[in-house]
Enzyme design. Structure first.
Site, PDB file in Angstrom:
ATOM      1  N   ASP A 284      -0.092  -7.099  -7.726  1.00 41.65           N
ATOM      2  CA  ASP A 284      -0.988  -7.499  -6.656  1.00 41.65           C
ATOM      3  C   ASP A 284      -1.390  -6.325  -5.767  1.00 41.65           C
ATOM      4  OD1 ASP A 284      -2.116  -9.698  -4.999  1.00 41.65           O
ATOM      5  OD2 ASP A 284      -0.705  -8.924  -3.527  1.00 41.65           O
ATOM      6  N   GLU A 326      -4.545  -5.863 -10.099  1.00 40.43           N
ATOM      7  CA  GLU A 326      -5.420  -6.620  -9.215  1.00 40.43           C
ATOM      8  C   GLU A 326      -5.987  -5.619  -8.223  1.00 40.43           C
ATOM      9  OE1 GLU A 326      -6.746  -9.114  -5.780  1.00 40.43           O
ATOM     10  OE2 GLU A 326      -4.936  -7.928  -5.696  1.00 40.43           O
TER      11      GLU A 326
HETATM   12  C1  GLC Z   1      -8.606  -7.851  -0.359  1.00 35.75           C
HETATM   13  C2  GLC Z   1      -8.103  -7.382  -1.651  1.00 35.75           C
HETATM   14  C3  GLC Z   1      -8.521  -8.278  -2.709  1.00 35.75           C
HETATM   15  C4  GLC Z   1      -8.248  -9.721  -2.386  1.00 35.75           C
HETATM   16  C5  GLC Z   1      -8.680 -10.096  -1.023  1.00 35.75           C
HETATM   17  C6  GLC Z   1      -8.095 -11.401  -0.619  1.00 35.75           C
HETATM   18  O1  GLC Z   1      -9.967  -7.725  -0.324  1.00 35.75           O
HETATM   19  O2  GLC Z   1      -8.602  -6.111  -1.977  1.00 35.75           O
HETATM   20  O3  GLC Z   1      -7.771  -7.900  -3.802  1.00 35.75           O
HETATM   21  O4  GLC Z   1      -8.965 -10.511  -3.276  1.00 35.75           O
HETATM   22  O5  GLC Z   1      -8.222  -9.162  -0.127  1.00 35.75           O
HETATM   23  O6  GLC Z   1      -9.071 -12.227  -0.104  1.00 35.75           O
HETATM   24  C1  GLC Z   2      -4.217 -10.220  -3.418  1.00 35.88           C
HETATM   25  C2  GLC Z   2      -4.180 -11.705  -3.619  1.00 35.88           C
HETATM   26  C3  GLC Z   2      -4.584 -12.378  -2.345  1.00 35.88           C
HETATM   27  C4  GLC Z   2      -3.648 -11.950  -1.257  1.00 35.88           C
HETATM   28  C5  GLC Z   2      -3.566 -10.447  -1.167  1.00 35.88           C
HETATM   29  C6  GLC Z   2      -2.419 -10.024  -0.328  1.00 35.88           C
HETATM   30  O1  GLC Z   2      -5.459  -9.757  -3.133  1.00 35.88           O
HETATM   31  O2  GLC Z   2      -5.017 -12.059  -4.671  1.00 35.88           O
HETATM   32  O3  GLC Z   2      -4.587 -13.752  -2.484  1.00 35.88           O
HETATM   33  O4  GLC Z   2      -4.112 -12.448  -0.046  1.00 35.88           O
HETATM   34  O5  GLC Z   2      -3.346  -9.862  -2.412  1.00 35.88           O
HETATM   35  O6  GLC Z   2      -1.203 -10.218  -0.990  1.00 35.88           O
END
Ligand code: GLC
Ligand code: GLC
Length: 651
Positions: A284, A326
């Protein structure tokens, strides 16, 4: 690679290794360690070489790997060896994934086990279960604030439940994907508690500061992830009397990877879940792993070194396990998370294709593929042994992460175009029946993102409410069009649970004080299994979508050309409503599939003569793989139905 310095360090380490470890049969471990150690040592040194305790830390690193290798179950070790032999196994078109919340899909892990047949019914054989580790009772960012990296949240079950589930999945040939939240812990994690109590060792696990001086310096360049609910990147902790870096929510404390102890702890966590039977680990927020004053603290080079090191170490212990990055960042940055090698993924084998996702949403709103055609060119060719996760929706918001330059090249003015998209999906635009909810509105930058289920965003919710059969049909067509795009593009298609049934927004989150301020909960629903039964009843929305997707998935799996071997050519055509590309067989290029998608609500035509490589005599022989029918062709003109798609091959 053999290099004296790292080799003699390895000898030292092995001489000093705990007797308990030394006694074990570690043949495979040692061959892999030997093969990877040069890389491991040089990365570890780049990151931590300046420290006095470097050798001690290197010893701890190797011992951590050895211990996890020893506890790796025999059947997983066998799987590692099979996968080493068949190392491109995950590039096959046979894998089709779904992301879900355990307690949204079933009540808990036991319930999931009883529902595994549902995946098989649809054709899903890769399941990503959203975070299920122990987290605070209240706000936990949907489980992304972890309080214990080795315990399951009692609300969904126990470790034993997970093991049973993973065994059953393995028997059914369904891959298990779990999250490892690398970047931060919850403020209720033991490390945070100790830090708060003044323990210096654990304060050094995080970034804490006695005054605002350093935080203010950082803030000059950092962005805000949750500008509405968690503005700024630091939180004052009353008990500790220190500022702590919290890039996401104020209860998510960023881990300090400049401390090797943190790296080793998190490697141990990764290997722990690998040994629990996870086939794939979703890492993540990897873009955020390294913090540097004067930078945005995203995509830093050291973040890549950390991932490379994690990969190398994982290759020693559990080489069959894959990583998903991610990283929702610009295309050029995203591909770096595969690692900058010519062929093999040196960091993560899989990455979210957020660019494609966002561009598809643009195409749906504008009813043309201008920006899609433009933006997709920026997605660099991926490495040979790496692949994309292609998705339409996920648990997060949709960010309009495309480049202003591309928006301009597609013929729009960037600021207005972004505003149009936001208005379109939040239903403010006259012509739109989308039911999106804004997320992460940032007054300072004017930026906003969008929440909502696929069905609600493509107008199905509205169409059902006004009971308009044509509008319902159009929304269903769009849902299928989206899926036809993620299934044919190349990469692992990842469905979002509920989309296969046309699930609409769940507004009930606004009544829950823990969720109310986070609109992403609008699309994190609980599956209504009674309603899901309608998938067996002809004439229902559920039946239309589910059976079509089931068929689409099965055709996809039978079509080897859809495997991901960089075997795609984009074809730019004159008609702006169409998105066209071909997929071909890398061994027999004459074997190919022409994918044509029409984002407009009216039928559109494609001049087949303009497709130079698709020679003239063959029109009559074109067959659509999905329907098994010949497409509509008048003379040399292919007619693509409104919101329709073709997967054409020459019979
Ligand atoms: C940030 C992160 C992304 C995630 C989002 C959560 O933009 O970079 O990975 O989807 O937060 O809304
Ligand atoms: C990633 C996850 C998102 C979360 C963030 C912080 O972007 O997809 O849901 O809020 O990480 O952990």
């Amino acid at each position: 690679m053999y290099e004296q310095l790292s080799h003699s360090l390895l000898n030292d380490i092995l001489n000093k290794i705990e007797p308990k470890i030394a006694k074990q049969d570690l043949r495979y471990f040692y061959t892999r360690l030997g093969a990877n150690f040069y890389a491991i040592h040089s990365l570890f040194e780049k990151l931590y070489g300046g420290r006095n305790d470097f050798e001690e830390q290197a010893q701890a690193l190797v011992e951590t790997m050895a211990k996890q290798y020893i506890s790796r179950p025999e059947k997983l070790r066998k799987l590692d060896i099979d996968r080493e032999l068949d190392y491109n196994w995950f590039l096959s078109q046979k894998w089709v994934g779904m992301t879900l919340y355990c307690n949204g899909f079933a009540d808990n892990l036991k319930g999931m086990r009883n529902n595994l047949h549902y995946f098989q019914e649809l054709g899903i054989n890769l399941v990503h279960i959203m975070p299920i580790l122990r987290c605070p009772e209240g706000s936990s960012d949907g489980g992304y604030a972890v309080s214990d990296f080795r315990k399951i949240d009692p609300r969904v079950g126990t470790l034993e439940d997970l093991q049973n589930l993973s065994d059953d999945m393995q028997q059914r040939d369904i891959l298990l994907t779990l999250d490892v939240v690398l970047n931060h812990t919850s403020d209720e994690h033991e490390w945070a508690k100790k830090a708060r109590a003044g323990d210096k060792k654990y304060q050094d696990y995080f970034y804490t500061f006695g005054s605002r001086t350093v935080p203010d310096m950082f803030e000059q360049n950092m962005l805000e992830v949750f500008p509405e609910t968690a503005p700024g990147n630091f939180t004052w902790d009353e008990e500790m009397q220190r500022w702590v870096m919290t890039v996401f929510n104020n209860y998510q404390w960023d881990l300090n990877y400049s401390n090797p102890a943190v790296f080793i702890e998190m490697l141990d966590v990764i290997l722990y879940w690998a040994n629990m039977g996870a086939d794939i680990l979703r890492l993540d927020a990897v873009a955020f792993l390294w913090k540097k004053i004067g930078s945005t603290c995203q995509n830093e080079r050291e973040a890549h070194l950390i991932l490379q090191l994690l990969k190398d170490c994982c290759q020693v212990v559990a080489p069959g396990v894959l990583f998903i990055a991610e990283a929702i960042v610009a295309p050029l940055e995203v591909t770096k998370y595969f690692g900058e090698d010519a062929i093999i993924a040196k960091e993560c084998e899989i990455a979210y294709n957020a660019t494609y996702m966002a561009l598809l949403w643009d195409a749906v709103a504008t009813k043309n593929a201008k920006l899609l055609n433009q933006g997709i060119k920026n997605v660099p060719v991926k490495l040979e042994r790496a692949t994309w996760l292609n998705y339409a929706r996920c648990h997060d918001d949709i960010g309009l992460g495309f480049d202003d330059k591309d928006i301009a090249l597609a013929g729009y003015e960037p600021v207005n175009h972004r505003k149009f998209l936001i208005d379109y999906y939040s239903g403010k635009f006259d012509d739109s029946h989308a039911r999106g909810v804004l997320f992460g509105e940032n007054e300072k930058t004017g930026d906003a993102r969008i929440s909502g289920t696929l069905a609600s965003l493509v107008g199905l919710q509205h169409a059902i409410e006004i009971d308009d059969p044509i509008a319902i049909q159009n929304s269903i067509k769009l849902i299928l069009l989206f899926h036809s795009m993620i299934l044919s593009f190349g990469g692992i298609p990842l469905l979002y649970y509920g989309d296969e049934l046309g699930t609409i927004n769940d507004d009930s989150y606004v009544n829950d004080p823990i969720k109310a301020s986070d609109s992403r909960w609008v699309h994190r629903h609980v599956i209504d299994w009674k309603k899901a039964e309608l998938r067996h009843t002809r004439g229902t929305v559920e039946h239309s979508i589910f059976t079509a997707l089931k068929h689409m998935i099965s055709v996809h799996k039978e079509t080897g050309i859809f495997a991901d071997f960089n075997n795609r050519n984009l074809i730019e055509v004159e008609n702006p409503h169409l998105f066209v590309f071909e997929r071909y067989d890398i061994n027999r290029v004459s074997e190919r599939v022409l994918v044509v998608a029409n984002f407009d609500g009216k039928p559109q035509n494609l001049d087949l003569d303009s497709l130079v490589s698709w020679g003239l005599p063959h029109y009559g022989q074109l067959v659509d793989l999905y329907t098994g029918q010949r497409p509509e062709i008048f003379k040399n003109t292919l007619v693509v139905p409104s919101f329709g798609f073709y997967w054409l091959y020459e019979a």
